[in-house]
Design a protein around this motif. Structure first.
Motif, PDB file in Angstrom:
ATOM      1  N   GLY A 191       0.811  -1.217   0.000  1.00  0.00           N
ATOM      2  CA  GLY A 191       0.000   0.000   0.000  1.00  0.00           C
ATOM      3  C   GLY A 191       0.837   1.257   0.000  1.00  0.00           C
ATOM      4  N   LYS A 192       0.379   2.238  -0.772  1.00  0.00           N
ATOM      5  CA  LYS A 192       1.030   3.544  -0.699  1.00  0.00           C
ATOM      6  C   LYS A 192       0.669   4.139   0.649  1.00  0.00           C
ATOM      7  CE  LYS A 192       1.699   4.674  -5.420  1.00  0.00           C
ATOM      8  NZ  LYS A 192       2.607   3.560  -5.706  1.00  0.00           N
ATOM      9  N   ARG A 193       1.584   4.876   1.213  1.00  0.00           N
ATOM     10  CA  ARG A 193       1.356   5.382   2.554  1.00  0.00           C
ATOM     11  C   ARG A 193       2.053   6.711   2.725  1.00  0.00           C
ATOM     12  NH1 ARG A 193       4.489   0.084   4.306  1.00  0.00           N
ATOM     13  NH2 ARG A 193       3.521  -0.482   2.367  1.00  0.00           N
ATOM     14  N   THR A 194       1.628   7.447   3.721  1.00  0.00           N
ATOM     15  CA  THR A 194       2.299   8.709   4.004  1.00  0.00           C
ATOM     16  C   THR A 194       3.659   8.395   4.627  1.00  0.00           C
ATOM     17  OG1 THR A 194       1.468   8.789   6.235  1.00  0.00           O
ATOM     18  CG2 THR A 194       0.102   9.823   4.540  1.00  0.00           C
ATOM     19  N   GLY A 195       4.487   9.393   4.715  1.00  0.00           N
ATOM     20  CA  GLY A 195       5.800   9.218   5.335  1.00  0.00           C
ATOM     21  C   GLY A 195       5.656   8.749   6.772  1.00  0.00           C
ATOM     22  N   LEU A 196       4.734   9.375   7.475  1.00  0.00           N
ATOM     23  CA  LEU A 196       4.516   9.011   8.874  1.00  0.00           C
ATOM     24  C   LEU A 196       4.105   7.538   8.972  1.00  0.00           C
ATOM     25  CD1 LEU A 196       4.023   9.660  11.876  1.00  0.00           C
ATOM     26  CD2 LEU A 196       1.731  10.439  11.245  1.00  0.00           C
ATOM     27  N   ALA A 197       3.169   7.130   8.105  1.00  0.00           N
ATOM     28  CA  ALA A 197       2.701   5.738   8.137  1.00  0.00           C
ATOM     29  C   ALA A 197       3.846   4.789   7.784  1.00  0.00           C
ATOM     30  CB  ALA A 197       1.533   5.556   7.184  1.00  0.00           C
ATOM     31  N   ALA A 198       4.668   5.178   6.825  1.00  0.00           N
ATOM     32  CA  ALA A 198       5.787   4.313   6.416  1.00  0.00           C
ATOM     33  C   ALA A 198       6.673   4.014   7.621  1.00  0.00           C
ATOM     34  CB  ALA A 198       6.604   4.983   5.319  1.00  0.00           C
TER      35      ALA A 198
END
Ligand code: PEP
Ligand code: MG
Length: 915
Positions: free
Chosen positions: A365-372
Motif C-alpha cells: 500500500g502507498k502510505r504517508t511518510g509518517l505511516a511508512a
C-alpha cells in the motif's frame, strides 16, 4: 585442409526456437508469481501470487510488459503468436468458470486493466464488463434475473469503452463530458436523481442514446463482436501508457518509459448484483498514520470504479461487520494472511458477489511518510519484518514528514473551524483557495501558496496537486485514486469533507454560513482532518519540540518512532553525515538531528549581518592593499567571534571552514540610492564607487574572479580568515574550561595544484604564527574542494598536498555539464518533457556523467594517499539516490543542510544495506 563436414551431424538447426511466452495464466492454473513484476507488472504478479496461496481470485491472464515494448517498437503492432495465446487463455478461463465469451446463454465477461511494474494509480485506462453487446446483455439479464443490473452493466461498458477506446471525450474544458451529459438529460426527462434509480427500460433507452452518440462522435458503430472489443480494450490500455497524465506521473516518480505496462484480463465478478453484493478497497493498516487497524471502505451494490472514482462517498469498512458479517470476517482472515505472506502493509480490492468474496488485487500500500515509519517500526516489533528490512522499506524522504510543521496550537484556538473530513495526508497547510488545477498552477506561478479545493480529485488534477501545499475534497474517500497520489506525494490532504459545498461555477466554498471565494485563505490540518477559514501560523513538529527540549520524549509517539528509526540507521550506515551550516544556531539544530560535524561553512554568508557588510564593502571597494588591510582588520573580530561560536556549538566535532568564495561584486549595492547611502557611510565619492563597481563587473561571474582566485589576488583575505579561524580555536583551547576544536580549512574552486599550494602556504604560516603567539597546538587540516573537472582529473597531483577533498557537486555539475546553476529555468521543463533529464542534475547527481568525474577523483586521490578523507558538500549530499552513489564510490561522509540530516542518515543506512 578443412575437415569435411557431415551435414547430417549439424545439430538440428531446424529445431524450433521456443517462442516467447506473451500471456501468463492465473486461477486454477497459475504461471506467474510475485517475483515476476518486471514481466507481469505489479498487479499481474500479485494476482498470480494470491491465486497461488489459495485466495479467491477470479481467473484470468496477464499480457506481458514485453508486448507493450513490442507494440511501441513495431508501430503499434502485436507479436504474431499473441492472438493464438490470447484465444487459448480465453478458452481456459471459459472452462474454469463454466461460461463462454460472447455466449448467448451464459456469457463470460472480462475486466481489462493496466498494471505497470510500479503502481500508477488512476493514470492508465480500465474497462469493465467487456463482452456485453445487444444480445449477450439479454442473457446476462436472464441469468442474473436482474434486468436493471444487466443493462446498467452494459451502459457502463459502452460509456467506458466509448471514452477510453473510441475517444468520445469533451473537445475542450468548456464542453461537458458527453456520456454524462446524455445520462443527466435522461435522468431529468424521467425525473430521477440517482443513477441507481433508473429502470431497465430507462437504461435500454440510455444505451440506445449512447450508441447514437458514439456514431455521431466517431462515425463508427459501437462494436458488437466480443473479440473486437477485447483487442480494442487491450490496445487502449497499452496506448494509455503514453497518455499525458501517465507521462507526467512517470516523470515525477522517475519511472522509465521503457518499462511499459502489462494488461490484465480477468473474469468479471459483480459487486453490483444487488443488496448482497458489494465492492471495496481496503488496507491492512491505516495508510495515513500507520495505525494497525483494518482500514478501508466499500459500497453496497456497486462496481469497483464507483469506490475509487469518488462519486459516491463509501462507507468505512467497520460498518461491513454489521451489513455483511460473513464477508467482513473473511476479509479479516485475508487481511492477516496477506500481511503474513507479503510481509508489508497491503492495499487490496475486493468484490462480494451474492455473498461470495473475491480478491481482485493486492499490492504494497502507498502510505504517508509518517505511516511508512510507523508501519516499519511496528511490523518489526511484530516480527513481520527484520530491522534491516524495515530500514530499507522506509523511503528515506519519509522522515521529512515527521519533521514538518504543525499548526501553532494557540493560533488554532483562535481560528474558525468550518468543517472536518477524512485525514488523508498528515501535516498542516495554509494557502489561497484554488478551485481548479489550472488556477492552482497560475497562483503558484505568481508566488502564492495554494490549497487546491475540489469536489473530488481526479488524475487530470495531477499538475495542480503537485503545485499545491495541500488538497481538500468535499467528496470521495481516502482510497480515491487521486487521494492515493496526494498521499504518495507527501501532500497535506483532507478528503470527503461532506459538510463543505464547492460550487465551481460560482467559485465558492460554502460551509454552513461561511462562504469562501477563490483566492481567500483556507487552512487544513491533514493529521486531524480539520478545516479552518483564514490563514494559520504553523509551529514546530513534535520531533523538533522534543529535540529542543520543549516536549518530553515519553509524551510523543512520533518522536519515539523517529528515534527508533534513526537508531537503526546509525547502526547500519557506513557514511558519516555532516551538515552545511554557517551559524551556531543552524549548527546546533543540525547536531540535534544527528550531524557529526560541519562539512561546509560558507564564510561569505557570515558577512551579511549587521555592520560587517559595510566593512566587507569597504574592503572590496579599496583600490589599494593598505586600504583593503584596514577594512579586513575591522572584519577580523567579527569572523573570530563567529568561528568561536561555531566551534563551541560543535564541541570538538570537525568543522570545515571554506575560505571566501563568491564574486566580490555580489556584495556591492546595485541601485543608485543604496550606492549614495554607502558613499556617505564610507566617506567615499559616489563616482568612485560607481567606477569600482564597473571595474568589478564580470560577464560570467560564476567562472570569474571567485574561489581561490580571490585569495590568490588578495592574499590578505586568506590571511585574515586564517587568523580568525586559528585565533578562535586558540581562545577555546586555552580558556579556563577548554573546548576541543577540529578546524578543517578548505580552499574553494581549485583547478591547479599550484593554486592550492599558494593558499596552503598562507594558511600554514598564519597557523604557525597564532600557535606560537598563543602557545597552543591546534589540530587542523587544510584541504580543497573538488568542484572543477580539472581538479578531479589531476586529483593525484592535488592529493599530494591536500589533507582532504570535499566534492562541491554544485559547481562540479555546473562545470562538467557546462550548464549554469542559475540559468537552467528557461529550458529545464522541456528537457524533462523530452526525457533528456530524468532528474534535475543539480538536485540528484548525474551519476553517469558527473559521477564518473567524482570516481576519477576518488581513484586518483587515493592512489596517492590511501586514507585521503573524502566528503561531499554540494546539494546532492541530502539526496537519497546520490547518497547511495557516494556510498558506493567510498566517500567518508556526506554533508547537507540541517533539516536533511535525518534523511541522509537513513539513506546512508539503506545504501550500506542494499549494496
Ligand atoms: C558546490 O559547489 O557544490 C558547493 C558546495 O559550493 P557552493 O554551492 O557554495 O558553490
Ligand atoms: Mg562551489
Amino acid at each position: 585442409m578443412p575437415k569435411k563436414v557431415n551435414k547430417k551431424s549439424i545439430p538440428a538447426k531446424k529445431k524450433a526456437v521456443k517462442a516467447t511466452k506473451y500471456v501468463y495464466a492465473f486461477g486454477a492454473k497459475t504461471d506467474g508469481d510475485t517475483t515476476m513484476k518486471t514481466l507481469l507488472g505489479g498487479k499481474g504478479a500479485n494476482l498470480a501470487e494470491m491465486a497461488r496461496i489459495g485466495l479467491p481470485v477470479p481467473p484470468g491472464f496477464t499480457i506481458t510488459t514485453g508486448v507493450c515494448t513490442y507494440y511501441y517498437d513495431n508501430k503499434r503492432k502485436y507479436p504474431k503468436t499473441l492472438v493464438a495465446e490470447v484465444k487459448a487463455s480465453v478458452a481456459r478461463v471459459e472452462k474454469e468458470v463454466g461460461k463462454k465469451f460472447g455466449d448467448l446463454k451464459n456469457p463470460l465477461l472480462f475486466s481489462v486493466r493496466s498494471g505497470a511494474r510500479e503502481s500508477m494509480p488512476g493514470m492508465m485506462d480500465t474497462i469493465l464488463n467487456l463482452g456485453l453487446n445487444d444480445k449477450t446483455v439479454k442473457a446476462l439479464a436472464d441469468k442474473s434475473g436482474n434486468e436493471a443490473f444487466a443493462y446498467d452493466c452494459y451502459r457502463r461498458f459502452i460509456q467506458m469503452y466509448g471514452d477510453v477506446v473510441m475517444g468520445v471525450q469533451p473537445k475542450d474544458d468548456t464542453e461537458a463530458e458527453p456520456f454524462e451529459h446524455v445520462l443527466e438529460t435522461l435522468k431529468k426527462e424521467v425525473d430521477v436523481e440517482l443513477d441507481s434509480d433508473l429502470t431497465a427500460n430507462n437504461l435500454r433507452e440510455l444505451i440506445k442514446r449512447y450508441q447514437v452518440l458514439i456514431k455521431k462522435y466517431t462515425g463508427d458503430a459501437f462494436p458488437q463482436d466480443p473479440y473486437k472489443q477485447l483487442w480494442g480494450a487491450v490496445s487502449a490500455v497499452f496506448g494509455s501508457w503514453q497518455n499525458e497524465r501517465a507521462t507526467i506521473y512517470r516523470q515525477k516518480y522517475g519511472i522509465p518509459a521503457a518499462w511499459g505496462t502489462a494488461v490484465n484480463v480477468q473474469a468479471m465478478v459483480f459487486g453490483n448484483m444487488g443488496e448482497d453484493s458489494a465492492t471495496g478497497v481496503a488496507f491492512t493498516r491505516d495508510p495515513a498514520n500507520g495505525e494497525k487497524v483494518f482500514y478501508g471502505e466499500y459500497l453496497i451494490n456497486a462496481q469497483g470504479e464507483d469506490v475509487v472514482a469518488g462519486v459516491r462517498t463509501p462507507k468505512p469498512i467497520a460498518q461491513l461487520a454489521d451489513e455483511m458479517p460473513k464477508g467482513h470476517k473473511e476479509l479479516e482472515v485475508i487481511r492477516k494472511k496477506l500481511e503474513r505472506h507479503f510481509r508489508d502493509m497491503q492495499d487490496f480490492e475486493f468484490t462480494i458477489e451474492n455473498k461470495q468474496l473475491y480478491m481482485l488485487q493486492t499490492r504494497n500500500g502507498k502510505r504517508t511518510g509518517l505511516a511508512a515509519v510507523r508501519i516499519a517500526v511496528e511490523m518489526t516489533k511484530e516480527r513481520l519484518m527484520t530491522e534491516k528490512t524495515a530500514v530499507t522499506k522506509i523511503p528515506a524522504e519519509s522522515i521529512d514528514s515527521l519533521l514538518v510543521p504543525v499548526f501553532n496550537p494557540a493560533a488554532v484556538k483562535a481560528a474558525k473551524t468550518i468543517g472536518t473530513g477524512l485525514p488523508a495526508g498528515p501535516g498542516a497547510a495554509s494557502g489561497h483557495i484554488a478551485f481548479s488545477a489550472a488556477a492552482a498552477e497560475r497562483s503558484v506561478k505568481d508566488g502564492k501558496k495554494v490549497v487546491l479545493c475540489r469536489q473530488e480529485t481526479s488524475p487530470e488534477d495531477l499538475k495542480g496537486m503537485i503545485a499545491s501545499e495541500g488538497i481538500l475534497t468535499s467528496r470521495g474517500g481516502v482510497s480515491s485514486h487521486a487521494a492515493l497520489v496526494a498521499r504518495q506525494m507527501g501532500k497535506v490532504c483532507i478528503c470527503g469533507a461532506s459538510e463543505i459545498k464547492i460550487n465551481y461555477a460560482k467559485k465558492t466554498l460554502t460551509a454552513g454560513k461561511t462562504v469562501l471565494r477563490e483566492g481567500d485563505f483556507i487552512s487544513i490540518d491533514g493529521t486531524a482532518g480539520t478545516i479552518f477559514s483564514g490563514q494559520i501560523e504553523t509551529s514546530d513538529s513534535e520531533v523538533q519540540q522534543v529535540l529542543a527540549g520543549k516536549l518530553k520524549a515519553s509524551k510523543s509517539y512520533t518522536y519515539q518512532l523517529f528515534n527508533t528509526v534513526m537508531g537503526w540507521a546509525d547502526k547500519y550506515r557506513k557514511l558519516g553525515v555532516r551538515t552545511n551550516a554557517d551559524s551556531p544556531a543552524l549548527a546546533q539544530a543540525a547536531i540535534t538531528y544527528g550531524a557529526e560535524g560541519i562539512g561546509l561553512c560558507r564564510t561569505e554568508h557570515m558577512f551579511f549581518e549587521g555592520d560587517r557588510i559595510d566593512y566587507m564593502r569597504q574592503m572590496i571597494l579599496a583600490g589599494e592593499e593598505k586600504d583593503r588591510r584596514a577594512a579586513l582588520k575591522k572584519l577580523l573580530p567579527f569572523q573570530r567571534r563567529d568561528f568561536k561560536g561555531l566551534f563551541k556549538s560543535m564541541a570538538g566535532l570537525p568543522v570545515t571552514i571554506r575560505l571566501l568564495d563568491p564574486p566580490l561584486h555580489e556584495f556591492v549595492p546595485h541601485d543608485d540610492a543604496a550606492r549614495r547611502e554607502l558613499a556617505e557611510k564610507l566617506n567615499l565619492k559616489p563616482d568612485y564607487i560607481a567606477e569600482r563597481i564597473r571595474a568589478l563587473h564580470e560577464e560570467n561571474p560564476m567562472l570569474g574572479h571567485r574561489g581561490c582566485r580571490l585569495g590568490i589576488s588578495y592574499p590578505e583575505i586568506t590571511e585574515m580568515q586564517s587568523r580568525a579561524i586559528f585565533e578562535a580555536a586558540a581562545a577555546l583551547l586555552t580558556q579556563k574550561k577548554p573546548i576541543d576544536v577540529q578546524p578543517e580549512v578548505m580552499i574553494p574552486l581549485v583547478g591547479f595544484k599550484q593554486e592550492l599550494a599558494n593558499q596552503i602556504a598562507i594558511v600554514r604560516r598564519v597557523a604557525d604564527e597564532v600557535m606560537k603567539a598563543k602557545g597552543v597546538k591546534i589540530r587542523y587540516t587544510v584541504g580543497t574542494m573538488i568542484e572543477i573537472p580539472r581538479a578531479a582529473i589531476t586529483a593525484d597531483e592535488i592529493a599530494e598536498i591536500a589533507d582532504f577533498f570535499s566534492f562541491g557537486t554544485n559547481d562540479l555539475t555546473q562545470t562538467t555539464l557546462g550548464l549554469s546553476r542559475d540559468d537552467m529555468g528557461s529550458f529545464f521543463d522541456k528537457y524533462k518533457e523530452e526525457d533528456i533529464f530524468a532528474q534535475n542534475p543539480f538536485a540528484s547527481l548525474d551519476q553517469s556523467g558527473v559521477g564518473k568525474v567524482v570516481e576519477i577523483a576518488v581513484e586518483k586521490g587515493r592512489s596517492v594517499k590511501k586514507n585521503l578523507k573524502l566528503g561531499i558538500c554540494g546539494e546532492h549530499g541530502g539526496d537519497p539516490s546520490s547518497i547511495n552513489f557516494f556510498h558506493q564510490v567510498g566517500l567518508n561522509y556526506v554533508s547537507c543542510s540541517p533539516p536533511r540530516v535525518p534523511v541522509a542518515r537513513l539513506a546512508a543506512a539503506q545504501a550500506a544495506l542494499t549494496n
